[in-house]
Design a protein around this motif. Structure first.
Motif, PDB file in Angstrom:
ATOM      1  N   ASP A  15      -3.756 -16.435  -9.476  1.00 28.61           N
ATOM      2  CA  ASP A  15      -3.968 -17.358  -8.368  1.00 28.61           C
ATOM      3  C   ASP A  15      -2.871 -18.412  -8.260  1.00 28.61           C
ATOM      4  O   ASP A  15      -2.536 -18.840  -7.156  1.00 28.61           O
ATOM      5  CB  ASP A  15      -5.328 -18.057  -8.510  1.00 28.61           C
ATOM      6  CG  ASP A  15      -6.472 -17.168  -8.057  1.00 28.61           C
ATOM      7  OD1 ASP A  15      -6.216 -16.171  -7.350  1.00 28.61           O
ATOM      8  OD2 ASP A  15      -7.622 -17.471  -8.398  1.00 28.61           O
ATOM      9  N   SER A  16      -2.304 -18.841  -9.367  1.00 30.53           N
ATOM     10  CA  SER A  16      -1.273 -19.885  -9.295  1.00 30.53           C
ATOM     11  C   SER A  16      -0.032 -19.385  -8.549  1.00 30.53           C
ATOM     12  O   SER A  16       0.607 -20.150  -7.827  1.00 30.53           O
ATOM     13  CB  SER A  16      -0.902 -20.389 -10.685  1.00 30.53           C
ATOM     14  OG  SER A  16      -0.288 -19.376 -11.432  1.00 30.53           O
ATOM     15  N   PHE A  17       0.284 -18.116  -8.691  1.00 28.89           N
ATOM     16  CA  PHE A  17       1.409 -17.527  -7.966  1.00 28.89           C
ATOM     17  C   PHE A  17       1.164 -17.629  -6.460  1.00 28.89           C
ATOM     18  O   PHE A  17       2.036 -18.065  -5.699  1.00 28.89           O
ATOM     19  CB  PHE A  17       1.596 -16.068  -8.386  1.00 28.89           C
ATOM     20  CG  PHE A  17       2.636 -15.336  -7.599  1.00 28.89           C
ATOM     21  CD1 PHE A  17       3.983 -15.571  -7.822  1.00 28.89           C
ATOM     22  CD2 PHE A  17       2.271 -14.419  -6.623  1.00 28.89           C
ATOM     23  CE1 PHE A  17       4.953 -14.894  -7.095  1.00 28.89           C
ATOM     24  CE2 PHE A  17       3.234 -13.749  -5.893  1.00 28.89           C
ATOM     25  CZ  PHE A  17       4.572 -13.981  -6.128  1.00 28.89           C
ATOM     26  N   PHE A  18      -0.026 -17.243  -6.027  1.00 25.74           N
ATOM     27  CA  PHE A  18      -0.366 -17.301  -4.609  1.00 25.74           C
ATOM     28  C   PHE A  18      -0.444 -18.741  -4.105  1.00 25.74           C
ATOM     29  O   PHE A  18      -0.049 -19.031  -2.978  1.00 25.74           O
ATOM     30  CB  PHE A  18      -1.678 -16.563  -4.328  1.00 25.74           C
ATOM     31  CG  PHE A  18      -1.574 -15.078  -4.537  1.00 25.74           C
ATOM     32  CD1 PHE A  18      -0.599 -14.336  -3.893  1.00 25.74           C
ATOM     33  CD2 PHE A  18      -2.438 -14.426  -5.387  1.00 25.74           C
ATOM     34  CE1 PHE A  18      -0.493 -12.970  -4.083  1.00 25.74           C
ATOM     35  CE2 PHE A  18      -2.348 -13.057  -5.585  1.00 25.74           C
ATOM     36  CZ  PHE A  18      -1.369 -12.326  -4.928  1.00 25.74           C
ATOM     37  N   LYS A  19      -0.927 -19.640  -4.919  1.00 25.58           N
ATOM     38  CA  LYS A  19      -0.994 -21.061  -4.533  1.00 25.58           C
ATOM     39  C   LYS A  19       0.413 -21.616  -4.309  1.00 25.58           C
ATOM     40  O   LYS A  19       0.640 -22.397  -3.389  1.00 25.58           O
ATOM     41  CB  LYS A  19      -1.719 -21.892  -5.598  1.00 25.58           C
ATOM     42  CG  LYS A  19      -3.171 -21.541  -5.777  1.00 25.58           C
ATOM     43  CD  LYS A  19      -3.988 -22.009  -4.606  1.00 25.58           C
ATOM     44  CE  LYS A  19      -5.449 -21.703  -4.889  1.00 25.58           C
ATOM     45  NZ  LYS A  19      -6.238 -21.607  -3.688  1.00 25.58           N
ATOM     46  N   LYS A  20       1.363 -21.207  -5.138  1.00 26.21           N
ATOM     47  CA  LYS A  20       2.741 -21.657  -4.969  1.00 26.21           C
ATOM     48  C   LYS A  20       3.319 -21.147  -3.656  1.00 26.21           C
ATOM     49  O   LYS A  20       3.997 -21.878  -2.941  1.00 26.21           O
ATOM     50  CB  LYS A  20       3.612 -21.191  -6.138  1.00 26.21           C
ATOM     51  CG  LYS A  20       3.374 -21.947  -7.418  1.00 26.21           C
ATOM     52  CD  LYS A  20       4.259 -21.436  -8.522  1.00 26.21           C
ATOM     53  CE  LYS A  20       3.899 -22.111  -9.836  1.00 26.21           C
ATOM     54  NZ  LYS A  20       4.680 -21.567 -10.954  1.00 26.21           N
ATOM     55  N   ILE A  21       3.042 -19.894  -3.340  1.00 24.46           N
ATOM     56  CA  ILE A  21       3.522 -19.321  -2.081  1.00 24.46           C
ATOM     57  C   ILE A  21       2.904 -20.073  -0.901  1.00 24.46           C
ATOM     58  O   ILE A  21       3.595 -20.431   0.048  1.00 24.46           O
ATOM     59  CB  ILE A  21       3.205 -17.816  -1.996  1.00 24.46           C
ATOM     60  CG1 ILE A  21       4.045 -17.047  -3.023  1.00 24.46           C
ATOM     61  CG2 ILE A  21       3.461 -17.288  -0.588  1.00 24.46           C
ATOM     62  CD1 ILE A  21       3.700 -15.594  -3.139  1.00 24.46           C
TER      63      ILE A  21
ATOM     64  N   MET B  97      -2.798 -17.256   2.082  1.00 21.78           N
ATOM     65  CA  MET B  97      -2.583 -15.882   1.637  1.00 21.78           C
ATOM     66  C   MET B  97      -3.538 -14.906   2.317  1.00 21.78           C
ATOM     67  O   MET B  97      -3.195 -13.749   2.524  1.00 21.78           O
ATOM     68  CB  MET B  97      -2.701 -15.778   0.115  1.00 21.78           C
ATOM     69  CG  MET B  97      -1.548 -16.425  -0.636  1.00 21.78           C
ATOM     70  SD  MET B  97       0.113 -15.967  -0.057  1.00 21.78           S
ATOM     71  CE  MET B  97       0.147 -14.234  -0.413  1.00 21.78           C
ATOM     72  N   GLU B  98      -4.708 -15.386   2.713  1.00 19.28           N
ATOM     73  CA  GLU B  98      -5.644 -14.511   3.419  1.00 19.28           C
ATOM     74  C   GLU B  98      -5.012 -13.988   4.709  1.00 19.28           C
ATOM     75  O   GLU B  98      -5.186 -12.827   5.066  1.00 19.28           O
ATOM     76  CB  GLU B  98      -6.956 -15.243   3.745  1.00 19.28           C
ATOM     77  CG  GLU B  98      -7.787 -15.594   2.542  1.00 19.28           C
ATOM     78  CD  GLU B  98      -7.340 -16.903   1.883  1.00 19.28           C
ATOM     79  OE1 GLU B  98      -6.677 -17.743   2.535  1.00 19.28           O
ATOM     80  OE2 GLU B  98      -7.631 -17.066   0.684  1.00 19.28           O
ATOM     81  N   GLU B  99      -4.264 -14.861   5.395  1.00 17.60           N
ATOM     82  CA  GLU B  99      -3.605 -14.449   6.631  1.00 17.60           C
ATOM     83  C   GLU B  99      -2.491 -13.443   6.355  1.00 17.60           C
ATOM     84  O   GLU B  99      -2.311 -12.490   7.105  1.00 17.60           O
ATOM     85  CB  GLU B  99      -3.044 -15.657   7.371  1.00 17.60           C
ATOM     86  CG  GLU B  99      -4.110 -16.535   7.984  1.00 17.60           C
ATOM     87  CD  GLU B  99      -3.524 -17.685   8.779  1.00 17.60           C
ATOM     88  OE1 GLU B  99      -2.445 -17.517   9.385  1.00 17.60           O
ATOM     89  OE2 GLU B  99      -4.157 -18.751   8.785  1.00 17.60           O
ATOM     90  N   VAL B 100      -1.757 -13.659   5.284  1.00 19.95           N
ATOM     91  CA  VAL B 100      -0.691 -12.724   4.914  1.00 19.95           C
ATOM     92  C   VAL B 100      -1.285 -11.363   4.566  1.00 19.95           C
ATOM     93  O   VAL B 100      -0.798 -10.326   5.027  1.00 19.95           O
ATOM     94  CB  VAL B 100       0.152 -13.268   3.734  1.00 19.95           C
ATOM     95  CG1 VAL B 100       1.157 -12.235   3.257  1.00 19.95           C
ATOM     96  CG2 VAL B 100       0.848 -14.560   4.123  1.00 19.95           C
ATOM     97  N   PHE B 101      -2.352 -11.367   3.776  1.00 23.80           N
ATOM     98  CA  PHE B 101      -2.998 -10.108   3.409  1.00 23.80           C
ATOM     99  C   PHE B 101      -3.593  -9.408   4.621  1.00 23.80           C
ATOM    100  O   PHE B 101      -3.512  -8.176   4.746  1.00 23.80           O
ATOM    101  CB  PHE B 101      -4.077 -10.336   2.351  1.00 23.80           C
ATOM    102  CG  PHE B 101      -3.536 -10.713   1.001  1.00 23.80           C
ATOM    103  CD1 PHE B 101      -2.430 -10.095   0.457  1.00 23.80           C
ATOM    104  CD2 PHE B 101      -4.148 -11.708   0.260  1.00 23.80           C
ATOM    105  CE1 PHE B 101      -1.928 -10.445  -0.784  1.00 23.80           C
ATOM    106  CE2 PHE B 101      -3.665 -12.064  -0.989  1.00 23.80           C
ATOM    107  CZ  PHE B 101      -2.546 -11.430  -1.511  1.00 23.80           C
TER     108      PHE B 101
END
Length: 84
Positions: free
Chosen positions: A3-9, A17-21
């Motif tokens: 999750d920390s990786f996605f939070k950084k993005i 990230m939900e929109e990207v996915f």
């Protein structure tokens, strides 16, 4: 991935990230011979990239993507939009 990786993005891009996915899923399952689906994807990529896609550019992209028949990914569309 953690999750920390996605939070950084998310913090760097401002895009959840939900929109990207969701967009990645739409691209993966899209029929790139269907003009309506292709237009929707281009508009969504423009929105996520915070770029206004002029109608003439959207038309060019749609025609290019439909006629090529090749698989497309988000990066390809972003590159095309960036050439405005």
């Amino acid at each position: 991935m953690n999750d920390s990786f996605f939070k950084k993005i998310e913090s760097k891009t401002g895009v959840p990230m939900e929109e990207v996915f969701a967009l990645a899923n739409a691209i993966q399952h899209a029929d790139f011979k269907n003009e309506r689906q292709v237009r929707r994807i281009i508009q969504n990529v423009g929105t996520l990239a915070n770029k206004q896609v002029p109608q003439h550019l959207e038309d060019e992209l749609v025609n290019s993507l439909i006629s090529s028949g090749k698989p497309v990914n988000i990066t390809d569309i972003q590159k095309m939009i960036g050439r405005q």
